[in-house]
Write a protein that holds these residues in place. Structure first.
Motif, mmCIF file in Angstrom:
data_model
loop_
_atom_site.group_PDB
_atom_site.id
_atom_site.type_symbol
_atom_site.label_atom_id
_atom_site.label_comp_id
_atom_site.label_asym_id
_atom_site.label_seq_id
_atom_site.Cartn_x
_atom_site.Cartn_y
_atom_site.Cartn_z
ATOM 1 N N PHE A 106 0.829 -1.204 0.000
ATOM 2 C CA PHE A 106 0.000 0.000 0.000
ATOM 3 C C PHE A 106 0.866 1.257 0.000
ATOM 4 O O PHE A 106 0.551 2.234 -0.691
ATOM 5 C CB PHE A 106 -0.955 0.005 1.202
ATOM 6 C CG PHE A 106 -1.730 1.276 1.318
ATOM 7 C CD1 PHE A 106 -2.744 1.567 0.413
ATOM 8 C CD2 PHE A 106 -1.443 2.200 2.302
ATOM 9 C CE1 PHE A 106 -3.450 2.758 0.490
ATOM 10 C CE2 PHE A 106 -2.145 3.382 2.397
ATOM 11 C CZ PHE A 106 -3.159 3.672 1.490
ATOM 12 N N LEU A 107 1.973 1.257 0.764
ATOM 13 C CA LEU A 107 2.874 2.416 0.780
ATOM 14 C C LEU A 107 3.438 2.700 -0.605
ATOM 15 O O LEU A 107 3.524 3.853 -1.032
ATOM 16 C CB LEU A 107 4.027 2.198 1.764
ATOM 17 C CG LEU A 107 3.685 2.319 3.236
ATOM 18 C CD1 LEU A 107 4.877 1.916 4.086
ATOM 19 C CD2 LEU A 107 3.253 3.729 3.572
ATOM 20 N N LEU A 108 3.829 1.653 -1.313
ATOM 21 C CA LEU A 108 4.355 1.835 -2.673
ATOM 22 C C LEU A 108 3.272 2.378 -3.605
ATOM 23 O O LEU A 108 3.533 3.230 -4.453
ATOM 24 C CB LEU A 108 4.925 0.518 -3.189
ATOM 25 C CG LEU A 108 6.129 -0.016 -2.409
ATOM 26 C CD1 LEU A 108 6.526 -1.395 -2.919
ATOM 27 C CD2 LEU A 108 7.290 0.957 -2.456
ATOM 28 N N TYR A 109 2.060 1.892 -3.452
ATOM 29 C CA TYR A 109 0.917 2.389 -4.229
ATOM 30 C C TYR A 109 0.671 3.869 -3.939
ATOM 31 O O TYR A 109 0.481 4.669 -4.849
ATOM 32 C CB TYR A 109 -0.313 1.548 -3.865
ATOM 33 C CG TYR A 109 -1.644 2.100 -4.284
ATOM 34 C CD1 TYR A 109 -2.100 1.963 -5.590
ATOM 35 C CD2 TYR A 109 -2.474 2.728 -3.351
ATOM 36 C CE1 TYR A 109 -3.340 2.447 -5.966
ATOM 37 C CE2 TYR A 109 -3.718 3.206 -3.723
ATOM 38 C CZ TYR A 109 -4.146 3.068 -5.030
ATOM 39 O OH TYR A 109 -5.379 3.548 -5.390
ATOM 40 N N LEU A 110 0.721 4.237 -2.660
ATOM 41 C CA LEU A 110 0.471 5.619 -2.251
ATOM 42 C C LEU A 110 1.535 6.574 -2.790
ATOM 43 O O LEU A 110 1.255 7.734 -3.046
ATOM 44 C CB LEU A 110 0.423 5.693 -0.715
ATOM 45 C CG LEU A 110 -0.140 6.942 -0.089
ATOM 46 C CD1 LEU A 110 -1.588 7.154 -0.491
ATOM 47 C CD2 LEU A 110 -0.045 6.852 1.424
ATOM 48 N N GLN A 111 2.760 6.086 -2.980
ATOM 49 C CA GLN A 111 3.848 6.918 -3.474
ATOM 50 C C GLN A 111 3.947 6.922 -4.993
ATOM 51 O O GLN A 111 4.820 7.583 -5.551
ATOM 52 C CB GLN A 111 5.172 6.435 -2.872
ATOM 53 C CG GLN A 111 5.235 6.622 -1.383
ATOM 54 C CD GLN A 111 6.459 5.977 -0.764
ATOM 55 O OE1 GLN A 111 7.316 5.436 -1.449
ATOM 56 N NE2 GLN A 111 6.544 6.026 0.553
ATOM 57 N N SER A 112 3.057 6.223 -5.676
ATOM 58 C CA SER A 112 3.104 6.169 -7.136
ATOM 59 C C SER A 112 2.746 7.531 -7.728
ATOM 60 O O SER A 112 2.072 8.351 -7.108
ATOM 61 C CB SER A 112 2.140 5.104 -7.666
ATOM 62 O OG SER A 112 0.796 5.507 -7.453
ATOM 63 N N ALA A 113 3.215 7.767 -8.951
ATOM 64 C CA ALA A 113 2.956 9.041 -9.633
ATOM 65 C C ALA A 113 1.459 9.268 -9.821
ATOM 66 O O ALA A 113 0.972 10.393 -9.690
ATOM 67 C CB ALA A 113 3.671 9.061 -10.980
ATOM 68 N N ARG A 114 0.724 8.211 -10.094
ATOM 69 C CA ARG A 114 -0.724 8.322 -10.320
ATOM 70 C C ARG A 114 -1.447 8.848 -9.077
ATOM 71 O O ARG A 114 -2.284 9.743 -9.159
ATOM 72 C CB ARG A 114 -1.257 6.948 -10.716
ATOM 73 C CG ARG A 114 -2.714 6.915 -10.976
ATOM 74 C CD ARG A 114 -3.146 5.467 -11.228
ATOM 75 N NE ARG A 114 -4.513 5.451 -11.636
ATOM 76 C CZ ARG A 114 -4.936 5.054 -12.815
ATOM 77 N NH1 ARG A 114 -4.085 4.632 -13.709
ATOM 78 N NH2 ARG A 114 -6.209 5.065 -13.107
ATOM 79 N N ILE A 115 -1.125 8.298 -7.913
ATOM 80 C CA ILE A 115 -1.785 8.736 -6.674
ATOM 81 C C ILE A 115 -1.279 10.117 -6.265
ATOM 82 O O ILE A 115 -2.046 10.941 -5.763
ATOM 83 C CB ILE A 115 -1.583 7.691 -5.556
ATOM 84 C CG1 ILE A 115 -2.204 6.352 -5.975
ATOM 85 C CG2 ILE A 115 -2.174 8.172 -4.239
ATOM 86 C CD1 ILE A 115 -3.675 6.412 -6.361
ATOM 87 N N ALA A 116 0.001 10.396 -6.494
ATOM 88 C CA ALA A 116 0.533 11.741 -6.202
ATOM 89 C C ALA A 116 -0.217 12.791 -7.007
ATOM 90 O O ALA A 116 -0.547 13.859 -6.481
ATOM 91 C CB ALA A 116 2.030 11.787 -6.491
ATOM 92 N N GLU A 117 -0.524 12.508 -8.263
ATOM 93 C CA GLU A 117 -1.296 13.437 -9.094
ATOM 94 C C GLU A 117 -2.708 13.631 -8.552
ATOM 95 O O GLU A 117 -3.223 14.749 -8.527
ATOM 96 C CB GLU A 117 -1.373 12.933 -10.538
ATOM 97 C CG GLU A 117 -0.116 13.151 -11.330
ATOM 98 C CD GLU A 117 -0.256 12.653 -12.757
ATOM 99 O OE1 GLU A 117 -1.395 12.428 -13.221
ATOM 100 O OE2 GLU A 117 0.788 12.499 -13.410
ATOM 101 N N ARG A 118 -3.348 12.534 -8.143
ATOM 102 C CA ARG A 118 -4.707 12.642 -7.566
ATOM 103 C C ARG A 118 -4.698 13.509 -6.318
ATOM 104 O O ARG A 118 -5.547 14.378 -6.143
ATOM 105 C CB ARG A 118 -5.243 11.249 -7.203
ATOM 106 C CG ARG A 118 -5.912 10.529 -8.318
ATOM 107 C CD ARG A 118 -6.466 9.212 -7.864
ATOM 108 N NE ARG A 118 -7.636 9.391 -7.019
ATOM 109 C CZ ARG A 118 -8.232 8.387 -6.393
ATOM 110 N NH1 ARG A 118 -7.779 7.162 -6.514
ATOM 111 N NH2 ARG A 118 -9.285 8.608 -5.637
ATOM 112 N N ASN A 119 -3.731 13.254 -5.421
ATOM 113 C CA ASN A 119 -3.642 14.039 -4.187
ATOM 114 C C ASN A 119 -3.372 15.499 -4.492
ATOM 115 O O ASN A 119 -3.950 16.394 -3.871
ATOM 116 C CB ASN A 119 -2.561 13.477 -3.265
ATOM 117 C CG ASN A 119 -2.948 12.152 -2.654
ATOM 118 O OD1 ASN A 119 -4.115 11.772 -2.642
ATOM 119 N ND2 ASN A 119 -1.975 11.432 -2.146
#
Length: 189
Positions: A100-113
């Motif tokens: 989950f941490l790796l998912y949260l740090q992905s470029a896709r989630i960073a863009e959403r945030n």
């Protein structure tokens, strides 16, 4: 986005990774949902005393920099070892939170945030907290995150501040883009 909508957004981030599994808010009581289950808890750290005030259309808009702590607990039943090996259980809760941490740090989630003007950052290490709960042994791992956002207060209403047209990317949809082909104009030796 209101504060309850912020909670829905955070829950959606977790559900995006643990798709098809139980993800629940556990603000006061430990849920009795069979594993695998992921629980969320949002702890209030207060609001700063001095907002940044702006007058917009004759109305005073106050913006407060807010930080909350989100606690995520992952409960799993473990997995049985393969045939021919000693029978036992393997803890998968810590491994699940690492994923989950790796998912949260992905470029896709960073863009959403970024598009939602929300920052979610890991606090410290994943804590292995497996043990006996009641009469059953449960595998458990816990991770805390800081959640930062700007709370805007105007006309008696509070909401998470999202700047309009401020060059923010839209939330990521569809597959992440990768280069399939690159053309070079000059040769380098």
């Amino acid at each position: 986005m209101t504060v309850p909508e912020l909670k829905d957004y955070l829950c959606g981030l977790v559900q995006g990774y643990f798709a098809g599994e139980n993800v629940v808010w556990a603000e006061q009581y430990a849920p009795r949902v069979p594993p695998p289950v992921t629980t969320l808890k949002l702890k209030d750290t207060g609001i700063p005393w001095n907002p940044v005030d702006e007058i917009s259309g004759g109305t005073t808009v106050s913006r407060y920099g807010c930080t909350k702590i989100m606690e995520i607990n992952r409960y799993t039943g473990g997995i049985v070892m393969k045939e021919g090996e000693l029978r036992g259980m393997e803890n998968t809760a810590e491994e699940d939170l690492l994923g989950f941490l790796l998912y949260l740090q992905s470029a896709r989630i960073a863009e959403r945030n970024h598009a939602c003007n929300v920052c979610v950052m890991q606090m410290g290490d994943i804590h292995g907290m497996s043990g006996t709960e009641g009469t059953h042994y449960r595998y458990r791992a816990m991770q805390e995150f800081t959640v930062r956002f700007i709370l805007e207060y105007a006309d008696g209403k509070a909401a998470v501040h999202i700047p309009d047209g401020n060059g923010r990317p839209a939330p990521a949809e569809g597959p992440n883009g990768y280069f399939e082909n690159v053309e070079m104009e000059d040769q380098y030796g």
